[in-house]
Scaffold this motif. Structure first.
Motif, PDB file in Angstrom:
ATOM      1  N   VAL A 116     -10.772   7.333  -3.029  1.00  0.00           N
ATOM      2  CA  VAL A 116      -9.835   6.239  -2.818  1.00  0.00           C
ATOM      3  C   VAL A 116      -8.448   6.805  -2.655  1.00  0.00           C
ATOM      4  CG1 VAL A 116     -11.066   4.361  -3.894  1.00  0.00           C
ATOM      5  CG2 VAL A 116      -9.885   5.946  -5.325  1.00  0.00           C
ATOM      6  N   ALA A 117      -7.981   6.865  -1.450  1.00  0.00           N
ATOM      7  CA  ALA A 117      -6.657   7.359  -1.200  1.00  0.00           C
ATOM      8  C   ALA A 117      -6.144   6.754   0.074  1.00  0.00           C
ATOM      9  CB  ALA A 117      -6.673   8.881  -1.097  1.00  0.00           C
ATOM     10  N   GLY A 118      -4.844   6.592   0.145  1.00  0.00           N
ATOM     11  CA  GLY A 118      -4.228   5.995   1.315  1.00  0.00           C
ATOM     12  C   GLY A 118      -3.068   5.141   0.887  1.00  0.00           C
ATOM     13  N   SER A 119      -2.231   4.774   1.813  1.00  0.00           N
ATOM     14  CA  SER A 119      -1.056   3.999   1.475  1.00  0.00           C
ATOM     15  C   SER A 119      -1.214   2.575   1.936  1.00  0.00           C
ATOM     16  CB  SER A 119       0.171   4.628   2.131  1.00  0.00           C
ATOM     17  OG  SER A 119       1.301   3.846   1.904  1.00  0.00           O
ATOM     18  N   ALA A 120      -1.234   1.665   1.013  1.00  0.00           N
ATOM     19  CA  ALA A 120      -1.153   0.250   1.361  1.00  0.00           C
ATOM     20  C   ALA A 120       0.325  -0.105   1.370  1.00  0.00           C
ATOM     21  CB  ALA A 120      -1.932  -0.575   0.348  1.00  0.00           C
ATOM     22  N   HIS A 121       0.676  -1.387   1.275  1.00  0.00           N
ATOM     23  CA  HIS A 121       2.092  -1.682   1.230  1.00  0.00           C
ATOM     24  C   HIS A 121       2.518  -2.169  -0.144  1.00  0.00           C
ATOM     25  CE1 HIS A 121       1.800  -6.099   1.377  1.00  0.00           C
ATOM     26  NE2 HIS A 121       3.075  -6.089   1.105  1.00  0.00           N
ATOM     27  N   ALA A 122       1.596  -2.241  -1.104  1.00  0.00           N
ATOM     28  CA  ALA A 122       1.991  -2.650  -2.443  1.00  0.00           C
ATOM     29  C   ALA A 122       2.250  -1.422  -3.309  1.00  0.00           C
ATOM     30  CB  ALA A 122       0.929  -3.524  -3.077  1.00  0.00           C
ATOM     31  N   GLN A 123       1.256  -0.616  -3.555  1.00  0.00           N
ATOM     32  CA  GLN A 123       1.397   0.637  -4.269  1.00  0.00           C
ATOM     33  C   GLN A 123       0.122   1.414  -4.065  1.00  0.00           C
ATOM     34  OE1 GLN A 123       0.279  -0.182  -8.762  1.00  0.00           O
ATOM     35  NE2 GLN A 123       1.865  -1.622  -8.139  1.00  0.00           N
ATOM     36  N   ALA A 124       0.245   2.696  -3.660  1.00  0.00           N
ATOM     37  CA  ALA A 124      -0.931   3.511  -3.388  1.00  0.00           C
ATOM     38  C   ALA A 124      -1.908   2.719  -2.534  1.00  0.00           C
ATOM     39  CB  ALA A 124      -1.542   4.013  -4.687  1.00  0.00           C
ATOM     40  N   PHE A 125      -3.106   2.411  -3.052  1.00  0.00           N
ATOM     41  CA  PHE A 125      -4.086   1.698  -2.228  1.00  0.00           C
ATOM     42  C   PHE A 125      -4.370   0.298  -2.767  1.00  0.00           C
ATOM     43  CE2 PHE A 125      -5.926   4.895  -4.989  1.00  0.00           C
ATOM     44  CZ  PHE A 125      -6.808   4.179  -5.789  1.00  0.00           C
ATOM     45  N   TYR A 126      -3.430  -0.262  -3.552  1.00  0.00           N
ATOM     46  CA  TYR A 126      -3.553  -1.623  -4.065  1.00  0.00           C
ATOM     47  C   TYR A 126      -2.893  -2.611  -3.109  1.00  0.00           C
ATOM     48  CZ  TYR A 126      -2.442  -5.753  -6.913  1.00  0.00           C
ATOM     49  OH  TYR A 126      -2.292  -7.036  -7.374  1.00  0.00           O
ATOM     50  N   LEU A 127      -3.584  -3.697  -2.787  1.00  0.00           N
ATOM     51  CA  LEU A 127      -3.044  -4.783  -1.972  1.00  0.00           C
ATOM     52  C   LEU A 127      -2.838  -6.009  -2.842  1.00  0.00           C
ATOM     53  CD1 LEU A 127      -5.317  -4.443   1.193  1.00  0.00           C
ATOM     54  CD2 LEU A 127      -2.970  -3.658   0.933  1.00  0.00           C
ATOM     55  N   GLN A 128      -1.648  -6.604  -2.760  1.00  0.00           N
ATOM     56  CA  GLN A 128      -1.327  -7.743  -3.630  1.00  0.00           C
ATOM     57  C   GLN A 128      -1.332  -9.076  -2.889  1.00  0.00           C
ATOM     58  OE1 GLN A 128       2.630  -7.051  -5.192  1.00  0.00           O
ATOM     59  NE2 GLN A 128       3.475  -6.612  -3.176  1.00  0.00           N
ATOM     60  N   GLU A 129      -1.706  -9.092  -1.627  1.00  0.00           N
ATOM     61  CA  GLU A 129      -1.644 -10.326  -0.827  1.00  0.00           C
ATOM     62  C   GLU A 129      -2.821 -11.241  -1.127  1.00  0.00           C
ATOM     63  OE1 GLU A 129       1.085  -7.597   0.670  1.00  0.00           O
ATOM     64  OE2 GLU A 129      -1.042  -7.320   0.359  1.00  0.00           O
ATOM     65  N   GLN A 130      -2.801 -11.849  -2.278  1.00  0.00           N
ATOM     66  CA  GLN A 130      -3.880 -12.761  -2.673  1.00  0.00           C
ATOM     67  C   GLN A 130      -3.420 -14.216  -2.655  1.00  0.00           C
ATOM     68  OE1 GLN A 130      -6.304 -10.914  -2.598  1.00  0.00           O
ATOM     69  NE2 GLN A 130      -5.486  -8.933  -3.209  1.00  0.00           N
ATOM     70  N   SER A 131      -2.185 -14.468  -2.190  1.00  0.00           N
ATOM     71  CA  SER A 131      -1.653 -15.824  -2.117  1.00  0.00           C
ATOM     72  C   SER A 131      -0.479 -15.839  -1.159  1.00  0.00           C
ATOM     73  CB  SER A 131      -1.211 -16.305  -3.504  1.00  0.00           C
ATOM     74  OG  SER A 131      -0.375 -17.442  -3.411  1.00  0.00           O
ATOM     75  N   THR A 132      -0.500 -16.745  -0.181  1.00  0.00           N
ATOM     76  CA  THR A 132       0.630 -16.878   0.735  1.00  0.00           C
ATOM     77  C   THR A 132       1.857 -17.397   0.008  1.00  0.00           C
ATOM     78  OG1 THR A 132      -0.891 -17.288   2.568  1.00  0.00           O
ATOM     79  CG2 THR A 132       1.393 -17.956   2.876  1.00  0.00           C
ATOM     80  N   PHE A 144      -8.221  -0.369   2.676  1.00  0.00           N
ATOM     81  CA  PHE A 144      -7.396   0.204   3.724  1.00  0.00           C
ATOM     82  C   PHE A 144      -8.263   1.076   4.641  1.00  0.00           C
ATOM     83  CE2 PHE A 144      -7.845   3.564   0.767  1.00  0.00           C
ATOM     84  CZ  PHE A 144      -7.777   4.733   1.507  1.00  0.00           C
ATOM     85  N   THR A 145      -7.712   1.429   5.777  1.00  0.00           N
ATOM     86  CA  THR A 145      -8.315   2.406   6.682  1.00  0.00           C
ATOM     87  C   THR A 145      -7.207   3.294   7.232  1.00  0.00           C
ATOM     88  OG1 THR A 145     -10.047   0.850   7.340  1.00  0.00           O
ATOM     89  CG2 THR A 145      -9.714   2.768   8.743  1.00  0.00           C
ATOM     90  N   THR A 146      -7.393   4.606   7.192  1.00  0.00           N
ATOM     91  CA  THR A 146      -6.462   5.531   7.832  1.00  0.00           C
ATOM     92  C   THR A 146      -7.228   6.410   8.808  1.00  0.00           C
ATOM     93  OG1 THR A 146      -6.715   7.138   6.035  1.00  0.00           O
ATOM     94  CG2 THR A 146      -4.881   5.606   5.879  1.00  0.00           C
ATOM     95  N   ASP A 147      -6.561   6.755   9.917  1.00  0.00           N
ATOM     96  CA  ASP A 147      -7.141   7.617  10.949  1.00  0.00           C
ATOM     97  C   ASP A 147      -6.114   8.655  11.374  1.00  0.00           C
ATOM     98  OD1 ASP A 147      -9.878   7.054  11.791  1.00  0.00           O
ATOM     99  OD2 ASP A 147      -9.148   5.041  12.265  1.00  0.00           O
ATOM    100  N   TYR A 148      -6.483   9.912  11.283  1.00  0.00           N
ATOM    101  CA  TYR A 148      -5.701  10.999  11.863  1.00  0.00           C
ATOM    102  C   TYR A 148      -6.477  11.555  13.059  1.00  0.00           C
ATOM    103  CZ  TYR A 148      -2.633  11.096   7.765  1.00  0.00           C
ATOM    104  OH  TYR A 148      -1.738  10.764   6.784  1.00  0.00           O
ATOM    105  N   SER A 149      -5.775  12.037  14.057  1.00  0.00           N
ATOM    106  CA  SER A 149      -6.442  12.614  15.220  1.00  0.00           C
ATOM    107  C   SER A 149      -7.133  13.911  14.828  1.00  0.00           C
ATOM    108  CB  SER A 149      -5.432  12.873  16.336  1.00  0.00           C
ATOM    109  OG  SER A 149      -4.464  13.832  15.920  1.00  0.00           O
ATOM    110  N   ALA A 150      -8.119  14.300  15.621  1.00  0.00           N
ATOM    111  CA  ALA A 150      -8.905  15.496  15.318  1.00  0.00           C
ATOM    112  C   ALA A 150      -8.057  16.759  15.322  1.00  0.00           C
ATOM    113  CB  ALA A 150     -10.052  15.630  16.317  1.00  0.00           C
TER     114      ALA A 150
END
Length: 433
Positions: free
Chosen positions: A20-36, A140-146
């Motif tokens: 589990v690694a990657g950058s979301a926009h809340a913190q590390a890989f946590y997403l907080q968008e559970q309510s508009t 999340f999903t991250t993609d780097y080129s080969a």
């Protein structure tokens, strides 16, 4: 241990940030968008708000509701940013450190995403209510080129969690509400990165880990109400995740070819953090409400990813505990229209000197604006927009392929996350019936 498993172990020892690694926009890989509604005020009052829309943050939010209600939300997450090489080097056996080569700038490696969520709550009498929230808090999903300079640290990373939270809330008195919930989570992960062959002129090999599993945590909360203020406190437990899957190594040539293998039944364990949440909503006038919230996230429990039999090794992560702080306002323009705004400050749990390209995370500010419109007494529509501004951050971790063997190949990452930001657009609706 069989030769195949010894080979897999020496490869796995080089894998950093596998599960589990990657950058979301809340913190590390946590997403907080559970309510508009929450997004519109930058997540500044959710622990103390009421109704199904706040169920993720505090199960006490549904205690004492008078009618059944449901909330549905969807957020479009649009991240931008560059991960830039500042001089990453690699040392193959018998050689000296040399530039890693490849494309020196990886643009927008974090994929755009759509995040849905929903909740429902039903009263069972005047004081008791039950509810259910379905969210995706770590995804999340991250993609780097080969040919990216970061290819030995990260190639493609895919993580999805689905959290099912059955909840119960009780209004103990007119001013005190309590609640509890279980958090049943399913995780799917697929992670890969390149492996260096012994000669720089040879094409890279690759390794990929795939797995999934079900795990359980819990949430408990309390709210205290009077005529002008509500204060909420909740605790969401850490969850130990256990994934089972396959590790595949391919494309290695020459003396390394014996390491090409597929190991089935690999078990990986890691923790997602506990959260201690304290929030308040304060009615300053009949139209204006002030919101404030702080969250302590115990990311130090994500200290390592542990790979069980047949690999039996641990990969250090060494995250740190962090705080987030948010404040915002709701303003009732009319009985049917409410506008809101807020700002949130969050630090990254990743550390300088230990941050790799799979986690290009940084400290950030989150600015939110939103509105709600009551279409009928039973239906409200919510809209929100957030702008998240990331600080530049170093990518500066020392790793090694085939660690502990004669083929050990150190890679010293030296890069920067630059010009990073995210726009998040959210729509939602709340129904009472």
């Amino acid at each position: 241990m069989s030769p195949r498993n010894r080979a897999a172990l020496s490869v796995a020892a080089s894998m950093t940030g596998l599960v589990v690694a990657g950058s979301a926009h809340a913190q590390a890989f946590y997403l907080q968008e559970q309510s508009t509604r929450a997004a519109g005020r930058a997540f500044s009052g959710e622990t103390a708000d009421t109704g199904a829309a706040s169920l993720w943050w505090n199960p006490a939010a549904i205690a004492g509701i008078e009618k059944a209600e449901a909330s549905a939300n969807v957020s479009l997450i649009l991240p931008k940013g560059d991960v830039v090489d500042n001089g990453t080097v690699i040392r193959r056996p018998g050689g000296t450190f040399a530039p890693v080569g490849g494309s020196s700038t990886s643009r927008d490696p974090i994929n755009k995403g759509v995040l849905p969520s929903g909740a429902i709550a039903v009263p069972l009498g005047d004081r008791l209510a039950v509810g259910l929230a379905v969210t995706s808090p770590y995804s999340f999903t991250t993609d780097y080129s080969a040919d990216s300079w970061a290819r030995y640290s990260a190639d493609r990373t895919y993580l999805r969690t689905f959290d099912i939270q059955p909840s119960v809330g009780v209004a103990v008195t007119d001013w005190l509400r309590i609640g509890g919930a279980a958090n049943v989570q399913h995780v799917d992960a697929s992670l890969s990165n390149a492996l260096p062959n012994l000669a720089a002129a040879l094409p890279d090999g690759s390794q990929k880990l795939e797995g999934g599993g079900w795990d359980v945590g819990w949430t408990a909360g309390v709210q205290m109400h009077n005529d002008w203020a509500t204060v909420g406190v909740s605790y969401k437990s850490a969850i130990k995740h256990t994934l089972k899957g396959d590790l595949t190594v391919s494309g290695l040539l020459g003396p390394l070819a014996a390491r090409n293998t597929t190991v089935s039944g690999v078990e990986a364990t890691f923790y997602t953090p506990a959260q201690i949440m304290i929030g308040g909503r304060f009615r300053l006038t009949d139209a204006l409400t002030l919101n404030a919230q702080t969250i302590r996230s115990t990311w130090d429990q994500f200290d390592a990813i542990r790979l069980g039999a047949p690999l039996n090794t641990a990969l250090p992560e060494n995250y740190r505990n962090i705080w987030s702080y948010a404040t915002g306002v709701d303003y009732a323009v009319s009985p049917r229209l409410t506008v809101r705004g807020g700002v949130q400050r969050t630090l990254t749990p990743t550390r300088d000197g230990e941050r790799d390209a799979r986690v290009p995370d940084a400290n950030r500010w989150n600015y939110g604006l939103g509105a709600s419109f009551d279409v009928t007494p039973h239906l409200a529509l919510d809209a929100a927009a957030n702008y998240v501004d990331f600080a530049d951050a170093s990518i500066d971790r020392l790793t090694a392929a085939y660690a502990g063997t004669a083929a050990q190949t150190p890679v010293a990452l030296n890069g920067t996350l630059e010009n990073a930001h995210a726009v998040v657009l959210s729509l939602g609706g709340r129904v009472r019936f």
